[in-house]
Design a protein around this motif. Sequence first.
Motif, mmCIF file in Angstrom:
data_model
loop_
_atom_site.group_PDB
_atom_site.id
_atom_site.type_symbol
_atom_site.label_atom_id
_atom_site.label_comp_id
_atom_site.label_asym_id
_atom_site.label_seq_id
_atom_site.Cartn_x
_atom_site.Cartn_y
_atom_site.Cartn_z
ATOM 1 N N ARG A 79 -5.685 0.055 12.696
ATOM 2 C CA ARG A 79 -6.074 -1.240 12.148
ATOM 3 C C ARG A 79 -6.720 -1.047 10.787
ATOM 4 O O ARG A 79 -7.560 -0.159 10.619
ATOM 5 C CB ARG A 79 -7.044 -1.942 13.098
ATOM 6 C CG ARG A 79 -6.400 -2.437 14.382
ATOM 7 C CD ARG A 79 -7.412 -2.686 15.467
ATOM 8 N NE ARG A 79 -7.911 -1.422 15.999
ATOM 9 C CZ ARG A 79 -8.766 -1.315 16.993
ATOM 10 N NH1 ARG A 79 -9.228 -2.395 17.583
ATOM 11 N NH2 ARG A 79 -9.171 -0.135 17.421
ATOM 12 N N LEU A 80 -6.319 -1.890 9.790
ATOM 13 C CA LEU A 80 -6.849 -1.815 8.436
ATOM 14 C C LEU A 80 -7.658 -3.066 8.131
ATOM 15 O O LEU A 80 -7.334 -4.171 8.582
ATOM 16 C CB LEU A 80 -5.714 -1.686 7.418
ATOM 17 C CG LEU A 80 -5.034 -0.321 7.292
ATOM 18 C CD1 LEU A 80 -4.084 -0.326 6.104
ATOM 19 C CD2 LEU A 80 -6.029 0.811 7.154
ATOM 20 N N LEU A 81 -8.700 -2.864 7.319
ATOM 21 C CA LEU A 81 -9.585 -3.956 6.920
ATOM 22 C C LEU A 81 -8.917 -4.797 5.840
ATOM 23 O O LEU A 81 -8.381 -4.277 4.862
ATOM 24 C CB LEU A 81 -10.905 -3.378 6.397
ATOM 25 C CG LEU A 81 -11.923 -4.385 5.855
ATOM 26 C CD1 LEU A 81 -12.447 -5.271 6.983
ATOM 27 C CD2 LEU A 81 -13.065 -3.655 5.168
ATOM 28 N N CYS A 82 -8.962 -6.118 6.018
ATOM 29 C CA CYS A 82 -8.475 -7.052 5.001
ATOM 30 C C CYS A 82 -9.643 -7.527 4.140
ATOM 31 O O CYS A 82 -10.820 -7.342 4.483
ATOM 32 C CB CYS A 82 -7.779 -8.251 5.651
ATOM 33 S SG CYS A 82 -6.297 -7.797 6.582
ATOM 34 N N HIS A 83 -9.317 -8.168 3.031
ATOM 35 C CA HIS A 83 -10.354 -8.632 2.116
ATOM 36 C C HIS A 83 -11.253 -9.677 2.762
ATOM 37 O O HIS A 83 -12.443 -9.765 2.445
ATOM 38 C CB HIS A 83 -9.691 -9.205 0.857
ATOM 39 C CG HIS A 83 -10.657 -9.482 -0.245
ATOM 40 N ND1 HIS A 83 -11.302 -10.693 -0.378
ATOM 41 C CD2 HIS A 83 -11.103 -8.702 -1.259
ATOM 42 C CE1 HIS A 83 -12.096 -10.665 -1.428
ATOM 43 N NE2 HIS A 83 -11.998 -9.467 -1.995
ATOM 44 N N MET B 193 -0.568 -8.007 1.555
ATOM 45 C CA MET B 193 -0.828 -7.547 2.913
ATOM 46 C C MET B 193 -2.315 -7.598 3.259
ATOM 47 O O MET B 193 -2.691 -8.108 4.319
ATOM 48 C CB MET B 193 -0.326 -6.104 3.090
ATOM 49 C CG MET B 193 -0.517 -5.559 4.503
ATOM 50 S SD MET B 193 0.036 -3.859 4.699
ATOM 51 C CE MET B 193 1.790 -4.037 4.431
ATOM 52 N N LEU B 194 -3.185 -7.099 2.360
ATOM 53 C CA LEU B 194 -4.601 -6.941 2.694
ATOM 54 C C LEU B 194 -5.514 -7.889 1.927
ATOM 55 O O LEU B 194 -6.683 -8.024 2.279
ATOM 56 C CB LEU B 194 -5.046 -5.501 2.436
ATOM 57 C CG LEU B 194 -4.276 -4.407 3.192
ATOM 58 C CD1 LEU B 194 -4.748 -3.032 2.747
ATOM 59 C CD2 LEU B 194 -4.454 -4.566 4.694
ATOM 60 N N GLY B 195 -4.992 -8.503 0.853
ATOM 61 C CA GLY B 195 -5.834 -9.390 0.063
ATOM 62 C C GLY B 195 -6.633 -8.671 -1.006
ATOM 63 O O GLY B 195 -7.435 -9.294 -1.693
ATOM 64 N N PHE B 196 -6.444 -7.362 -1.191
ATOM 65 C CA PHE B 196 -7.136 -6.592 -2.215
ATOM 66 C C PHE B 196 -6.241 -6.462 -3.448
ATOM 67 O O PHE B 196 -5.025 -6.255 -3.326
ATOM 68 C CB PHE B 196 -7.494 -5.192 -1.719
ATOM 69 C CG PHE B 196 -8.572 -5.158 -0.679
ATOM 70 C CD1 PHE B 196 -9.905 -5.318 -1.030
ATOM 71 C CD2 PHE B 196 -8.264 -4.969 0.657
ATOM 72 C CE1 PHE B 196 -10.892 -5.284 -0.063
ATOM 73 C CE2 PHE B 196 -9.244 -4.933 1.623
ATOM 74 C CZ PHE B 196 -10.570 -5.096 1.263
ATOM 75 N N HIS B 197 -6.866 -6.540 -4.645
ATOM 76 C CA HIS B 197 -6.151 -6.179 -5.853
ATOM 77 C C HIS B 197 -6.075 -4.663 -5.960
ATOM 78 O O HIS B 197 -6.887 -3.939 -5.363
ATOM 79 C CB HIS B 197 -6.849 -6.769 -7.085
ATOM 80 C CG HIS B 197 -6.771 -8.261 -7.148
ATOM 81 N ND1 HIS B 197 -5.642 -8.950 -7.547
ATOM 82 C CD2 HIS B 197 -7.713 -9.208 -6.830
ATOM 83 C CE1 HIS B 197 -5.867 -10.252 -7.500
ATOM 84 N NE2 HIS B 197 -7.112 -10.451 -7.063
ATOM 85 N N GLN B 198 -5.128 -4.168 -6.778
ATOM 86 C CA GLN B 198 -4.962 -2.721 -6.896
ATOM 87 C C GLN B 198 -6.240 -2.055 -7.379
ATOM 88 O O GLN B 198 -6.624 -0.999 -6.871
ATOM 89 C CB GLN B 198 -3.799 -2.420 -7.860
ATOM 90 C CG GLN B 198 -2.418 -2.828 -7.310
ATOM 91 C CD GLN B 198 -1.342 -2.715 -8.350
ATOM 92 O OE1 GLN B 198 -1.182 -3.610 -9.164
ATOM 93 N NE2 GLN B 198 -0.607 -1.617 -8.328
#
Length: 733
Positions: free
Chosen positions: A227-231, A183-188
Motif C-alpha cells: 500500500r502506498l500513501l496518497c497526497h 495515481m498518488l496526487g503528488f507532483h514530481q
Amino acid sequence: MGHTTGQGWAGLVVSTGGERKVIGWWRRKQARERAKWPVWFDASCEAVMVLDRAGHIRYVNASLAGLLGFDDPAILSDRAIRDFCSPETLRLLGAATEATLLGELLTSSGQRRRVRFSVSEVPGQDELRWVLIRDETSQLAERQALMHSERQFRVLTEQARDVISEHAEDGRIEYVSPACYAMLGFHQSELLGKLPQDLIHPDDHAIALQTLAGLVAHPEGATLQCRLLCHNGDYLWVEIFGRAFEREAELERGFVLVTRDITSRRMAEDALRESERLRTLFDLARDEFFLVDNSGRIVDVNQHACEHMGTNRGWLVGNQFDQLIGAPGKDLSAVGLEDIYRRVSRGEAVMLEVSRTTHVGTVLQAEALFSAIRHDGRNLLLVSLRDISLRKQMEKEFRESVAALRLLHMRLFGIIEGTNDLIAALDRECRLIAYNTAFRQVFEFNYGLPVSLGMNLLASLVDQPEAMARAFTNWRRALTGETFADTQSWKAPGKGDEYFEVNYCPIRDEAGEVCGAAYIGRNITGRKVAEDQLKRALEQLEASRRETENVNQQLRQANTELLRQANQDGMTGIANRRYFDDYLAHEWRRAIRHREPMALIFADVDFFKLYNDYYGHQAGDECLRKIATALQGQLHRPGDLLARYGGEEFVILLPNTTLAGGIFIAEGMLKAISALRIPHASSSVADHVTLSLGVAATVPSEATAEGFLMYGADQALYSAKKNGRNRVFGNPI
C-alpha cells in the motif's frame, strides 16, 4: 620477398620458411609500383589505399576492395577516387595531407558507406598518400537507433499510466514519471529525494524493504504488492516491479521501479474469491438446494439436487418448482411461494414435508426448509431439501423398540410394584413405558394428572415451566448415557412435603445403545431436614461475608475516587502533571522493550497572561477548558494522553508515533484551536486565541531518559515562539 614474371604479368612473391608463395598478380608496370608497398597490407583487416596527387588510386588492398563491392583489388588500380566519393568527401581528401576526417564512399552497388579517413604521406614519395579507411556505417546506425530508443522510452514513460521511477542505491527517488500525480496526487518535485519507506504503509515496510534489498541478487527483477500513501492521506494497493542496474560511468548501483494501481483488481479479486467460496459451499452442501424466483421458476440448483433428481442442471433450471416438488395441502405455485417468501422475510421458520418427482417419474419424500435471499437485485427463495427416508425408517424401528420395551415392562412389573421407592421408565421421546404404584400415587397427588403408559411426561408438565425444564434436563442427561443422582421434593398424601433422592440411569438395548432411561426415587426427608438446617447456617455465614465484601467494595470505590482526583486536573478535567509523569515513565519503559518511537508535544497558549488581564481569570479558566476539550478531540487512540502541564501549558504524549506523525497531530490541534475563534484582543499574533506547539520524537533506549524527549519538545516550543508563535515546530532528536 621477390617478384615473378610471365607473358606481360608480374607477381609479388613472399618466402616463408624456405617456401616461395605468390600472393598477387598484376601487370608489370603495376608490379613495379606494387613492389614499393609493404606486403602485409594485403593481409590486413583494415581497408588501405594509396592515392597520388591527381586523385588516382595507385594501390588498394583486399579489405577496401571488399568494402567497395569488388572481388579483385586490381580492378581498382588507376581508377579515380572521385568515382567512389561524394564531391564533399573528394574536396576534403584533396586538401588533406596529415589528417583524420569523416566522409562517404560509394560501393559498386551505389550504396553509401559512412567511413573515417586517416590520411598520411608516404615516406620518401611526396606525390603519394596513404589512406586508412574505417567503416563506421553500423556504428552510426547504432547511435541513431539508440537515440530513437531514448525518444521512444521518454514518450512511453511520460504517457504511461504506470508510475516509473529511478532510485539511487540508498533508495532515494532520482526520477519519477508524471503519472505519479494521477495515481498518488503528488507532483514530481514533491517525490524527488524521498525514500520508499516514506510512502509505503507501515504494515508493509518489512516485506517491501526486504524485496528491494534483494533486487541485486535477482537480476531478473522482483514483484511485490503493498500500500502506498496518497497526497490526501489515503492508501491504495499497488503492484511494484523492480530491477537493479549498474551505472557504468558512476560505478554504483541503482534500481528502477514500475508501480501499477491494483486497488480495483484487489477489490474484484476479493469479490471473486467470496463468490467462488459461496458457490463451492452451495455445490458441496449435502442437502439439495433450489433457487426459485418470484414466478415460481427454478433459476439454479446444486450438484446434490441434480444427483437426487436423477438429471442434470440444464434440465432442472427453467422448470416450474411446483411441477417437481409438491406438498399435501400446500400451494407451491408462484402465489403460494410468494406467501412463503413474506413469512420467512418476517423471521418465521417455514418447513414442510414434500414429495419430489425425479426425471424418470420416481416420487421421493423430503423435508423442505425455505429461506429468503436477495441476489442480483431479485427476491429469491432458497429451498433446502433433505431426504427423510432414513428418518421414516428410524421412526418405524423406534415404534418396534417401544413395543419391545412395553413387553419388558410387563415382565418387570411384578418386581417393581412391591417397593416403596418411586420407579418409572421412559423411552427416548420421554413417553412413560413403565412405573410402579408408588410413583403413580405421588405423581397424581402432586400434579392432578392421571398416569398411563405412553403418556409424554414432559407434555404433562407444560403448565409448570420450572418443573418441566428440570425434568427435561435430567431425562436428556440420562438418555445420553449418563448416570447421576438428583434431589426432588414431592408432596406425599397425609405427610406434606417429602424429599426423594432420585437416581437416573440409561436403559440400553441388546446392541448397547441407549433406548430409554430409568427413574428410581428414595425417600430422604430426614436427611434433607438436617441438610436444610446446615444450609441456613451457611447462608447466614455467607450473608455476613457479603456484608463484609460490600464494605470493602465501598472502600475500594472511595480509594478509586481519591486516586482519580489526585491524577486529574480539577479545572479542565484532563490528566494533571503528576499523572503525566507516571504515564510517561511507564510508556518510556514499554517503548524500550518494544523498540517503538515516541513523540511529545508541548502546547502553550499565546499571550495568555494578557488574556487574563484583559478578560478576567474566570474567562481565562473557561478558555483553558475549551482548549482542553478541542485538544482532546484530536486524539483518537487509547494510548495517547493529553495533560495540563501547568498554567496555560499542555503536554501531549503519543506512543508509537514518529516525528512526522507528531507534527501531523500538532497541526490538527493548531487548526482546531484556531477554529474555536475565541476572541483575544490583546494578542499581537491574531484576533483570537492561538497556540504555539513544539514537537519532538525519538526511539527510547536504555542510554536515554524521558527527560531527553521533554527537553527536545521544550526546545521546539521555544523555537515556535521565537519564530512568531501560532505555529508548529518539529525537533528531530
